[in-house]
Design an enzyme around this catalytic site. Structure first.
Site, PDB file in Angstrom:
ATOM      1  N   GLY A 360       0.822  -1.202   0.000  1.00  0.00           N
ATOM      2  CA  GLY A 360       0.000   0.000   0.000  1.00  0.00           C
ATOM      3  C   GLY A 360       0.856   1.252   0.000  1.00  0.00           C
ATOM      4  O   GLY A 360       2.081   1.189   0.120  1.00  0.00           O
ATOM      5  N   PRO A 361       0.218   2.410  -0.131  1.00  0.00           N
ATOM      6  CA  PRO A 361       0.969   3.671  -0.171  1.00  0.00           C
ATOM      7  C   PRO A 361       1.623   3.966   1.184  1.00  0.00           C
ATOM      8  O   PRO A 361       1.276   3.353   2.191  1.00  0.00           O
ATOM      9  CB  PRO A 361      -0.104   4.711  -0.521  1.00  0.00           C
ATOM     10  CG  PRO A 361      -1.399   4.074  -0.133  1.00  0.00           C
ATOM     11  CD  PRO A 361      -1.231   2.609  -0.306  1.00  0.00           C
ATOM     12  N   GLY A 363       2.502   5.524   4.774  1.00  0.00           N
ATOM     13  CA  GLY A 363       1.763   6.155   5.857  1.00  0.00           C
ATOM     14  C   GLY A 363       0.413   5.559   6.178  1.00  0.00           C
ATOM     15  O   GLY A 363      -0.386   6.190   6.863  1.00  0.00           O
ATOM     16  N   VAL A 364       0.119   4.330   5.699  1.00  0.00           N
ATOM     17  CA  VAL A 364      -1.202   3.741   5.967  1.00  0.00           C
ATOM     18  C   VAL A 364      -1.148   2.702   7.087  1.00  0.00           C
ATOM     19  O   VAL A 364      -2.142   2.024   7.347  1.00  0.00           O
ATOM     20  CB  VAL A 364      -1.799   3.114   4.686  1.00  0.00           C
ATOM     21  CG1 VAL A 364      -2.118   4.177   3.669  1.00  0.00           C
ATOM     22  CG2 VAL A 364      -0.866   2.058   4.102  1.00  0.00           C
ATOM     23  N   GLY A 365       0.001   2.542   7.755  1.00  0.00           N
ATOM     24  CA  GLY A 365       0.061   1.683   8.936  1.00  0.00           C
ATOM     25  C   GLY A 365       0.606   0.289   8.704  1.00  0.00           C
ATOM     26  O   GLY A 365       0.357  -0.599   9.517  1.00  0.00           O
ATOM     27  N   THR A 367       3.842  -0.843   8.744  1.00  0.00           N
ATOM     28  CA  THR A 367       4.853  -1.207   9.741  1.00  0.00           C
ATOM     29  C   THR A 367       4.239  -1.316  11.130  1.00  0.00           C
ATOM     30  O   THR A 367       4.530  -2.254  11.886  1.00  0.00           O
ATOM     31  CB  THR A 367       5.991  -0.169   9.738  1.00  0.00           C
ATOM     32  OG1 THR A 367       6.545  -0.069   8.425  1.00  0.00           O
ATOM     33  CG2 THR A 367       7.084  -0.560  10.713  1.00  0.00           C
ATOM     34  N   SER A 684      -6.014   3.172 -18.130  1.00  0.00           N
ATOM     35  CA  SER A 684      -7.324   3.449 -17.548  1.00  0.00           C
ATOM     36  C   SER A 684      -7.857   4.844 -17.867  1.00  0.00           C
ATOM     37  O   SER A 684      -9.005   5.149 -17.543  1.00  0.00           O
ATOM     38  CB  SER A 684      -7.272   3.261 -16.025  1.00  0.00           C
ATOM     39  OG  SER A 684      -6.385   4.178 -15.429  1.00  0.00           O
ATOM     40  N   LYS A 727      -9.127   5.076  -6.482  1.00  0.00           N
ATOM     41  CA  LYS A 727      -9.635   6.091  -7.401  1.00  0.00           C
ATOM     42  C   LYS A 727     -10.938   6.708  -6.880  1.00  0.00           C
ATOM     43  O   LYS A 727     -11.165   7.922  -7.003  1.00  0.00           O
ATOM     44  CB  LYS A 727      -9.859   5.478  -8.786  1.00  0.00           C
ATOM     45  CG  LYS A 727      -8.576   5.055  -9.483  1.00  0.00           C
ATOM     46  CD  LYS A 727      -8.862   4.364 -10.807  1.00  0.00           C
ATOM     47  CE  LYS A 727      -7.568   3.953 -11.494  1.00  0.00           C
ATOM     48  NZ  LYS A 727      -7.805   3.273 -12.773  1.00  0.00           N
TER      49      LYS A 727
END
Length: 807
Positions: A360-361, A363-365, A367, A684, A727
């Site tokens: 995932g991108p 900073g999304v938790g 780790t 897309s 998106k």
């Protein structure tokens, strides 16, 4: 070697054959052995041997030249009397006596051998006091030269100290000592006796200096070796004395190692290896450099947890669920998969299956959820960052033959954990590189394969280590850069970007309390209202994760801490939305990014980046030209092909769409995707490009509140795309109200958060006709549309937030 004789000069003819020499200079009053193998030179010697045995011996300027021309030899040589000539293996061996120095005046013959007319150089000696002083100086230096070990034969020494002729002295000394060919040739060519003595004195001084330095080096080396030998003997004596007194430190160290090896509970093969190395260390002097390497190796072996595990207890799935909920807000699918893992672990006791990879991108938790897993299992947590690693030895370790060798990061992490079953996080696994030092990702294949990692081989340890009890978790921002063989061993769990509502709750529950504590503040000193927090999220951050949100909160609390520290305020500080400008400056982003009015030739597409979803504007402008298609905005190859396919579709449907057929031949079409510094790729954006083309060519505006994503074919079919959730979140953040998606993506709508689905309408489209019907503000003329009976205008399916998609 030169052998000196009493010169009795024969009569020298005016013309003589030449013998070119490589790295050899013949002086008068010397006997020189010479070997000749070149055919042309041998012909000249045959001629000399058949007549008076005389030839001119002269050095070549370049010894590498096989057949020297007149310009390749020096202009001064020595006439030599060939005392003896014998043939061995197609070579001539000569004994030549130097007679007299001569100038080479004129070459009289080139073939079949070189011949030259010569002029004898007279040996004129002026008996002056200066010449006598130089004469004696050279004799003194020759004596010192011999004392320092310079090479000088007994016969040469006798001739040197028996002559009283300065020129003869120069000739004998120059021929006897090892000088460079150029220096010898220089002395041979000098006519003035004083100048010859001067130059020879300089060369002798240099040779003596070299011998003195060499002698000094020999002396220092002998002293050093003697000292080392003496020290070794004294150390052995001290060792014997310490043993008698019971104070043998080396013996105590060996005993300690033996005890640690016994307590380490090593496998049999590892124990055998450790005992063998300990025996080597015991036999070795503690001052031997290799002893430190063995000592370090043994320390690694005894410090590794071969059998030590964290206390095994039954996995409590409910407790794990509670911990995950306490530590993280949202991420229901991620938590569900992890709890499934815990459930299997509870029933089986040990899992042999795919390694979890959190994708995932930033900073999304990813780790932090790994830490929560370790806490739920009550295990140690080890994190190793793999970003930027290019050397295989970082994973497998360096071999012990290298100075400063040490194990790889996996074994280092196990040692630091102190147990053989930690939760081991391989962070940023997608950022591993490869170069001439090896491929670290290939080294990870063994560690991450449950069928092989029970005998992981580290180059430094040289013994197998069991990693089967380690719970490996990998994290990645992008999957494309992970090699297929490594990705095949990973079970990818996708971490989507957070919605604004999720960010609000995360900030309220985790980020704000954390930053208050970090800045020495509390709720009694400062308060951020809910509306303020929502404004920070919408106007000062635009990211998939929450790192920027945390930084903005920290910036506010720093300013608050400064106010309180300088005693400017005494009461509680409440931060309202109106005060954000004072704390954070002007707003970085506007809440609604959608266009303020309907535009011709502009559509809003949707894309996915490593930071989450983003909206993408597509602009199309036709202009007079020659039918060219211009693409700008740093588009990738796939996106360029999508633009070409879109144009081909529009041209093939020009009549149906009400576009004059000659318009394409007389116009250039420019397609631009703003933010040109950012690379863009993927298929897309196909329907967004097609819609913008139709709008620009028909002059019908596109509805500003509509976003769209989908690949388009030459027949106008709308194909499935990926990243729909990201998106959709981007469209929601941007203030769009309607999203056109491929009908094949209807199955992905269940992943969309309910509050987002409530605010958006989803149009499921199979064909571009359906897209255009929703996206354009006006319908295309019915009579035009009727011209294409095979491709009728379809009615799009409308999916609101409260209804379910139809398949």
């Amino acid at each position: 070697m030169a052998i000196f004789i009493d010169p009795q000069k024969p009569r020298i003819k005016n013309e003589l054959p030449i013998v070119p020499l490589r790295d050899t200079v013949v002086f008068p009053s010397s006997m020189v052995p010479i070997t000749v193998g070149r055919p042309k030179v041998k012909l000249g010697l045959d001629s000399a041997w058949a007549t008076d045995h005389l030839a001119v011996f002269v050095a070549q300027k370049n010894p590498r030249i096989e057949n020297p021309a007149p310009g390749d030899i020096y202009s001064v040589g020595t006439v030599g009397l060939i005392r003896r000539l014998w043939k061995v293996d197609n070579e001539y061996n000569l004994a030549v006596e130097g007679i007299s120095r001569v100038y080479l005046k004129e070459f009289s013959q080139i073939d079949p051998y070189l011949a030259v007319k010569v002029e004898e150089i007279p040996e004129l000696t002026q008996k002056t006091e200066e010449v006598e002083a130089l004469f004696r100086n050279i004799l003194a230096k020759i004596k010192k030269f011999g004392e320092l070990g310079g090479t000088l034969t007994l016969e040469s020494s006798i001739h040197i100290f028996s002559t009283d002729d300065p020129n003869q002295l120069v000739n004998i000394v120059a021929a006897s000592i090892d000088l460079k060919t150029a220096d010898k040739q220089q002395i041979l060519e000098m006519v003035d006796t004083k100048a010859r003595l001067d130059r020879l004195s300089e060369l002798l001084t240099r040779e003596i200096r070299i011998l003195e330095i060499s002698s000094k080096i020999d002396t220092e080396t002998q002293e050093r070796v003697g000292k080392v030998t003496k020290d070794a003997i004294l150390r052995e004596k001290m060792k014997s004395i310490e043993k008698e007194l019971g104070e043998d430190e080396d013996g105590q160290e060996i005993a300690q190692f033996r005890k640690k090896i016994k307590e380490a509970q090593m496998p049999t093969d590892v124990r055998t290896k450790a005992d063998r190395e300990l025996i080597r260390l015991a036999k070795m002097s503690s001052y031997n450099p290799e002893s430190s390497y063995i000592r370090t190796y043994l320390e690694w072996l005894v410090d590794l947890p071969w059998q030590i595990k964290d206390k095994k207890k039954s996995t409590d799935v409910e407790l794990a669920a509670k911990i995950l909920e306490e530590d993280h807000y949202g991420l229901p699918k991620v938590k569900e998969r992890i709890l499934e893992y815990f459930a299997v672990h509870k029933l089986v006791g040990k899992i042999k299956g795919p390694i979890l990879c959190f994708y995932g991108p930033p900073g999304v938790g990813k780790t932090s959820i790994g830490k929560s897993i370790a806490r739920a299992l009550d295990r140690k947590f080890i994190r190793v960052s793999l970003g930027g690693i290019h050397d295989e030895a970082e994973i497998r370790g360096h071999r012990r033959t290298y100075v400063g060798a040490m194990p790889g990061r996996i074994v280092q992490g196990i040692k630091n954990a102190g147990t053989k079953n930690p939760v081991f996080m391989l962070d940023e696994i997608d950022k591993i590189g490869a170069d001439f030092r090896g491929d670290p990702s290939s080294a990870l294949l063994e560690a991450l394969d449950p069928e092989q990692n029970n005998s992981f081989s580290d180059h430094y340890l040289e013994v197998a280590y069991d990693l089967s009890d380690v719970l490996f978790i990998a994290t990645a921002n992008i999957l494309d850069t992970i090699p297929p063989a490594l990705r095949d061993r990973l079970e990818v769990i996708s971490f989507p970007g957070y919605t604004e509502d999720e960010k609000f709750h995360i900030a309220k529950r985790f980020l704000i309390p954390k930053q208050l504590e970090a800045h020495g503040l509390n709720k009694e000193k400062v308060e951020i209202t809910d509306s303020t927090l929502k404004d920070i999220i919408s106007h000062y951050t635009r990211e998939a994760g929450v790192r920027e949100l945390e930084r903005e909160a920290a910036a506010i609390f720093r300013k608050v801490a400064k106010k309180l520290a300088t005693a400017k305020v005494k009461t509680k500080i409440a931060i309202s939305p109106k005060q954000l400008h004072a704390y954070l400056g002007a707003a970085k982003f506007t809440r609604a990014i959608a266009e303020e009015k309907d535009e011709i030739g502009m559509t809003t597409g949707l894309s996915v980046t490593s930071a989450g979803g983003e909206i993408l504007f597509v602009e199309v402008t036709p202009m007079p030209g020659k039918g060219l298609l211009i693409l700008t905005g740093q588009l990738g190859d796939v996106m360029k092909e999508s633009a070409q396919a879109a144009l081909s579709y529009v041209r093939s449907r020009a009549k149906v769409l009400g576009i004059p057929e000659n318009l394409f031949a007389k116009s250039d079409i420019h397609i631009h995707v703003p933010e040109g510094a950012v690379p863009k790729e993927g298929p897309s954006a196909g329907i967004a490009i097609t819609t913008a083309l139709v709008s620009a060519l028909t002059k019908i505006p596109v509805r500003r509140e509509v976003g769209m994503t989908g690949e388009v074919t030459l027949r106008g079919r709308v194909l499935e795309i990926g990243g729909l959730k990201e998106k959709t979140l981007a469209a929601h953040r941007a203030g769009l109200t309607t999203i056109i998606i491929p009908k094949q993506n209807a199955k992905d709508l269940e992943d969309i958060p309910k509050n987002v689905k409530r605010d958006l309408q989803f149009i499921l489209a199979e064909h571009m006709d359906e897209v255009l019907k929703v996206a354009l503000t006006k319908s295309l003329p019915k009579e035009k549309a009727a011209e294409s009976p095979k491709l009728p205008v379809r009615h799009p399916e409308l999916v609101s937030g409260s209804s379910q998609p139809t398949n």
